[in-house]
Structures are given as structure tokens and as C-alpha cells.
Scaffold this motif. Sequence first.
Motif, PDB file in Angstrom:
ATOM      1  N   THR A 174      -1.590  -6.215   2.720  1.00 12.84           N
ATOM      2  CA  THR A 174      -1.206  -4.921   2.193  1.00 12.84           C
ATOM      3  C   THR A 174      -1.827  -4.638   1.071  1.00 12.84           C
ATOM      4  O   THR A 174      -2.062  -3.263   0.584  1.00 12.84           O
ATOM      5  N   PHE A 175      -1.648  -5.570   0.091  1.00 14.10           N
ATOM      6  CA  PHE A 175      -2.214  -5.195  -1.477  1.00 14.10           C
ATOM      7  C   PHE A 175      -3.868  -4.925  -1.093  1.00 14.10           C
ATOM      8  O   PHE A 175      -4.320  -4.048  -1.855  1.00 14.10           O
TER       9      PHE A 175
ATOM     10  N   PRO B 127      -0.292   4.144  -2.748  1.00 17.59           N
ATOM     11  CA  PRO B 127      -1.406   4.644  -2.528  1.00 17.59           C
ATOM     12  C   PRO B 127      -1.049   5.494  -1.234  1.00 17.59           C
ATOM     13  O   PRO B 127      -2.036   6.854  -1.310  1.00 17.59           O
TER      14      PRO B 127
ATOM     15  N   ALA C 109       0.775  -1.261  -0.037  1.00 13.08           N
ATOM     16  CA  ALA C 109      -0.046   0.132  -0.034  1.00 13.08           C
ATOM     17  C   ALA C 109       0.779   1.341  -0.037  1.00 13.08           C
ATOM     18  O   ALA C 109       0.310   2.324   0.102  1.00 13.08           O
ATOM     19  N   HIS C 110       2.322   1.104  -0.139  1.00 10.29           N
ATOM     20  CA  HIS C 110       2.909   2.195  -0.096  1.00 10.29           C
ATOM     21  C   HIS C 110       2.677   3.452  -1.227  1.00 10.29           C
ATOM     22  O   HIS C 110       2.576   4.477  -0.668  1.00 10.29           O
TER      23      HIS C 110
ATOM     24  N   ASN D 235      -4.085  -1.441  -0.333  1.00  8.89           N
ATOM     25  CA  ASN D 235      -3.819  -0.846  -1.600  1.00  8.89           C
ATOM     26  C   ASN D 235      -4.850  -0.642  -2.598  1.00  8.89           C
ATOM     27  O   ASN D 235      -5.390   0.475  -2.929  1.00  8.89           O
TER      28      ASN D 235
ATOM     29  N   GLU E  10       6.311   4.156  -5.744  1.00 10.22           N
ATOM     30  CA  GLU E  10       6.175   2.719  -4.961  1.00 10.22           C
ATOM     31  C   GLU E  10       7.630   2.155  -5.774  1.00 10.22           C
ATOM     32  O   GLU E  10       8.300   1.408  -4.971  1.00 10.22           O
TER      33      GLU E  10
END
Lengths: 236, 285
Positions: free
Chosen positions: B99-100, B41, B38-39, B103, B220
Motif C-alpha cells: 500500500t505504501f 493520497p 495509500a489512505h 501511496n 491520514e
Amino acid sequence: MAILEIRDVASGYGEVQILWGAKMGLEKGQLTSLVGANGAGKTTMLRTVMGLIKPWEGSVWFDGKDISHLPAHAKAELGVVLVPEGRQLFTDMSVEENLEMGASPVRARPHIKRNLEKVYEMFPRLKERRAQKGGTLSGGEQQMLAVARGIMAEPVVLMIDELSLGLAPVLVLGLFESLQQLKREGITLLLVEQNVQMALAVSDYGYVLAHGKVELQGPSRELARDDHVRAAYLGM
Amino acid sequence: MDFLFASIIDGLLLGFVYGIAAMGLTLIWGVMNVINLAHGPIIALGMFGVYLIFTGLGVNPYIGVVLVAVLGLLLGMLIYYIAVHRVINAPHLSTLLATFSINMIIIGLGTAVFSASPRNVDFSLGSMTLGPITLLGSRVVAAVASLLITGGLYAFLYKTRQGRYIRAVANNRDAAELMGVPSTKILALSFGLGTMLASVAGALIATFFPFTILAGGVYELKSFVIGVLGGLGNPIGALFGGLILGVLEGIIPTFMPTTWVPVLEFVLFVLILLVRPQGIFGAKK
Ligand SMILES: Nc1ncnc2c1ncn2[C@@H]1O[C@H](COP(=O)(O)OP(=O)(O)O)[C@@H](O)[C@H]1O
Ligand SMILES: [Mg+2]
């Protein structure tokens, strides 16, 4: 009354049950030993007592209170401290930082200076190596650091898993001597050992764990004379 | 020649900001071995944060950056407790999926609310001219801010109790827990710091580049390249990695079409993985 009590604890890993209703108690101010063969479940017992593994059944009591469901860090706050098997040092941190980490519990923070002096006096080698990274110490020094870090936590009950494993006998004697000093200071101690002979020689009371259950218990001197213990663990 | 020099300076300034974006990714990896998908976003949310604070509330964008930092920290801690903690001990695939999914949620909601049309923060600090080079004020401020943030992060990690706890948990989580460290809170704080760095990087980038809600993806990818370049889990390596990437981005367009920049970045990425997977500055052990 026992200060730490383990009541019929069952636990394990995933589907595999290791402890089958283990029961034991530590008398305040005594040095108790928990012995047994490799794989008997000693480490599992300590991890369950600390809450690193959740007990499936049974309970753990400290000072008259049920602490079974407290996380490990909350138990350390209460003064129930484990020096884990394999040392588990902060290898990237200096010796002194490891010791400061030991003093994390709120109850230990005001005593950090006194305890630092105390452990440096007990283990002068650590003082010499205070700036060195924990991971670069020799095996004996690492074990000293692991014990010293535990002392920094200002324990009420200090449990040590495999103090002597892999160390030269002369080092082991020194470490056992330190335990006697801690005992004189009033700390309740649990020594967990595969080295049954040594453990029974230094402790007041002993438990023998086999296949996840307490097989035998009694004053250490009597256990050391027990025929079964002598045959099974002391090779006599 | 002057033109090349100016490009390098420009790239360097940008590199500081790339550095703190990558630091966010690498800090989370270093402490808990989680790759935060999610880095990107979150970087985009940082951009929109400044945009909304500036355009909507009329507040100076640099005050916006500070607010974004606070919100980024809180958002990261929330994400940790909701999505990451339940799978923290599970295999890597589970944390990647967790985490996806964050995202996807941010991208989905963001696109619905903001559409995918480009925005920009219409604010200028002017520029200054030093001999042959012209420096954009907003880029200089972003670089200085990034440097200060890096210093602040190090001071936090090495001079405060919480910082020491983060390093202890990164080194040996069980041992830290046994010494009385509430490791779950420390993990949440670390995740929060990682997303704070990402969102602040986004906020600073928004002060000089236009963006969309999807713009985080590019950064990202850059963060991955930089993380591997600098050594995953090594924050100061991330800063140097960012500078290297920034300079490359300054130089490449002087002799090739700009569209080749990401291609060359990925060639670099693969080369490093093949030749020196621990990164130029060494990974966390
Ligand atoms: N993490 C683990 N996962 C699965 N089984 C384990 C794990 N750790 C220990 N065991 C098993 O539990 C049993 C008891 O181990 P342990 O408690 O370490 O014994 P001891 O400390 O008495 O040597 C052993 O059979 C060991 O293989
Ligand atoms: Mg063991």
C-alpha cells in the motif's frame, strides 16, 4: 462409480510434503470414514480436496469432472461441503446468522426455510440459542452448529473433520445418529476421525491414512477385525 | 463563551467527516488486517476529483461527491487486485509495502500532473446564523452527508447479502470460503468500500478547505488517531472518534496556537496506545 475421487494427491505446506500420493473414493450415498493417528495428514487431505491447499500432484474428481483447480467456494457451490476441524464458526455472528451463512451457495438458497426447520428439529438446542453469538456456545453446541451450517449448504457430499473430538460420548452418539439421518436422505458422507473405533462402527467403508498415504482400506466391519488395525489403532 | 461554543459546533461538524475518513481505514483493517498506507493520497484524490468535476466540467460539487464515491469504489477494487491480493497472506510488512507503493505512485503522478500548488473549490452554500453561532452551509451538508453515509454503511453491512459476506470474511475467511463465499471478491469489495469512504471524505473536505495533492497526509494521520481512539476495525467507533477529535480541534485553538493541534493529537494517540490500546469503544476481536 465414486461420486468423489481423490487420485494420487500430493500436497503439503511450504516445502514440507504431507500427502504422498493418497488415493480414495466415496461411493454415492455411503458413509465413508477416513481414520488415522493424529498428524497422519487427514485434515491436510480435506483441505486439499476443498482447494484451501493446492494439490502439488494428482487430481480431485466430483461427479465425473476434474475439480482439482476450483477454489473452495466454487466446490461448495457444486455441493462439496466441508465441516472443518475446530468448527471454524463465525464467532461474532448469531447462531441463526451462522446457519444463513451456510445457505450461501446459490443451489442452497431456495431451500433455506426447509433446511432451517430441519436443522432446528435435529438440534433443538440450536433453536433455543438462535439469537446467541456463535462464539458463546458450549463445545457440543458449537459442533452441532458447525454440522448444521454444513447441512444448510444443501450438500451432495458432506465431509466432517473430527466430529467427536473433545465431546462427551452421549453427545457424540447423538451426532452420529444425525449422520444416519443424513445418509438416509441420500447425502454422501465422509467422517474423518481419530476415534477409529467409533468411526469404523458407524461407517460403511473405511480408509486408514498413515504418513500421508492410504495404508489400508475396506468395508469398515472388516477393517475393525483386521489384526494390524486392532493393534495399531484400537489398542487390542 | 459563545466563541468556545461556536468552535465546538464547528469541530463537531468537521468531526463527522473525519469519522468517515477513519471508517475507511478501519474497515479495511477490520476485514483483512491490512493498514492502507495509500489512505491519505486517496483522500487527496477525492479532493481533486470534486475539483476537476466542478472546475473542469462545471458540475455541481455535490454531484461530484457522488461520482467520486463511485470512482473511489472502483479504484479501491483495482488497487486490491493489482497490489494487495498477491500479498494478502504474507506478513504485515508486505502489505504495508504494497500500500505504501500505491501511496508513492499516487503522490508521484499527482505532483507531476497537478503540481503541489493549492486549489480550492470555489462554491458556497452561504451560512446560517442561529443565535450566537454561524454555521457554514458546506460544513452542515458535509456532516449530514457523513451521517447518512455511516447509516448507509451499516445498512449495507447488516441488511444485505454482500454485507453479511463482508462480516463473515472479516470473522473467518476460510470458513466463509468453505460456505461458498468468493472471499477474494469480497476482500476487493471491502477494500473498495474503504477507499470509497476515504475519497468521499476528501471530496467533502474539498468543499470548504483549500488543498494540495499532498493534503491527504494530514487526514491520514488523523484517521490513525481516530481509528485507535474508536478501536481499530470498529466503524461506529470511528465516527465517535472523529467527533472527539473534531471537538478537540475546535477547542484547542481557543487557548493555544493552532500549530499545537497535531502535537496534542499525537500525545492523545500515544496515550491511548499506552493506556487503552483496544480503543475507547473496543476493537474488533
Ligand atoms: N499449517 C501448517 N503448516 C505446516 N505444517 C502443518 C500445518 N498444518 C498441519 N501441518 C503438519 O502436517 C501434518 C499432518 O497434519 P494434519 O493434516 O492436521 O493431520 P491429522 O488431521 O491427520 O491430525 C502434521 O505433521 C502437521 O504438523
Ligand atoms: Mg486433523
